[in-house]
Write an enzyme that holds these catalytic residues in place. Sequence first.
Site, PDB file in Angstrom:
ATOM      1  N   ASP A 130       3.190  -7.439   9.972  1.00 22.93           N
ATOM      2  CA  ASP A 130       4.243  -7.262  10.972  1.00 22.93           C
ATOM      3  C   ASP A 130       4.042  -8.200  12.151  1.00 22.93           C
ATOM      4  OD1 ASP A 130       5.628  -5.358   9.572  1.00 22.93           O
ATOM      5  OD2 ASP A 130       4.717  -3.652  10.589  1.00 22.93           O
ATOM      6  N   THR A 153      -0.912   7.626  -0.825  1.00 19.24           N
ATOM      7  CA  THR A 153      -2.234   7.551  -1.465  1.00 19.24           C
ATOM      8  C   THR A 153      -3.113   6.453  -0.874  1.00 19.24           C
ATOM      9  OG1 THR A 153      -1.523   5.966  -3.152  1.00 19.24           O
ATOM     10  CG2 THR A 153      -1.165   8.318  -3.608  1.00 19.24           C
ATOM     11  N   ARG A 199       0.840  -1.194   0.000  1.00 19.58           N
ATOM     12  CA  ARG A 199       0.000   0.000   0.000  1.00 19.58           C
ATOM     13  C   ARG A 199       0.873   1.240   0.000  1.00 19.58           C
ATOM     14  NH1 ARG A 199      -4.725   0.646   4.419  1.00 19.58           N
ATOM     15  NH2 ARG A 199      -2.939   0.629   5.820  1.00 19.58           N
TER      16      ARG A 199
END
Length: 209
Positions: A203, A108, A104
């Site tokens: 993560d 934006t 991602r």
Amino acid sequence: MGKLIIMDHPLIAHKISLIRNKKTGTRDFRTIVSEIAMLECYESTRDLELEDVEIETPICKTTGKKLAGKKLAIIPILRAGLGMVDGMEKLIPSAKVGHIGMYRDPKTLNPIEYYCKLPDDIDKRDVFVVDPMCATGGSACDAIDALKAKGCKNIRFLCIIAAPEGLKKLQETHPDVDVIVGALDDHLNDHGYIVPGLGDAGDRIFGTK
């Protein structure tokens, strides 16, 4: 029109609470994500077609059931989607696994594809696209776009936690796709994270920051 299933099973609710907890470590987080994926897989395969098969039990011959028709494929959206594959393979071990890699853009929030490797016969398979989080819905929509471009017609999307914004975009963009959600959360924050959510699933699965 695709179905929307928001899971209401007590085991899933319990396990989602565990992975929401910031004190849950990487090993436990990874294990629980796999367990939730298995439970969602059970629900998402409820309408697979069956056919009769003759078998012989230790007592006598009888007619049983086996999966019929199309073969199956699991397509995780990298990298967090990898955490859901093991649990699903335990239930459907014959499924082939492809991969679609997206990240991602931090400015934006739009998804950018960087990798796509699919089974050669993907267009002949029932496809399960998996990603723990559906935040903006961009990655899910783009992954499904890529699969439809390859000829896929029967697609299901499984996620553990969804934001209303992402779910709305996914349903509007791909109204023919069945969507199975573990929990529907409240909203996205200014950084595109699901609230209350569980942080960055990738993560937490892989122990990175």
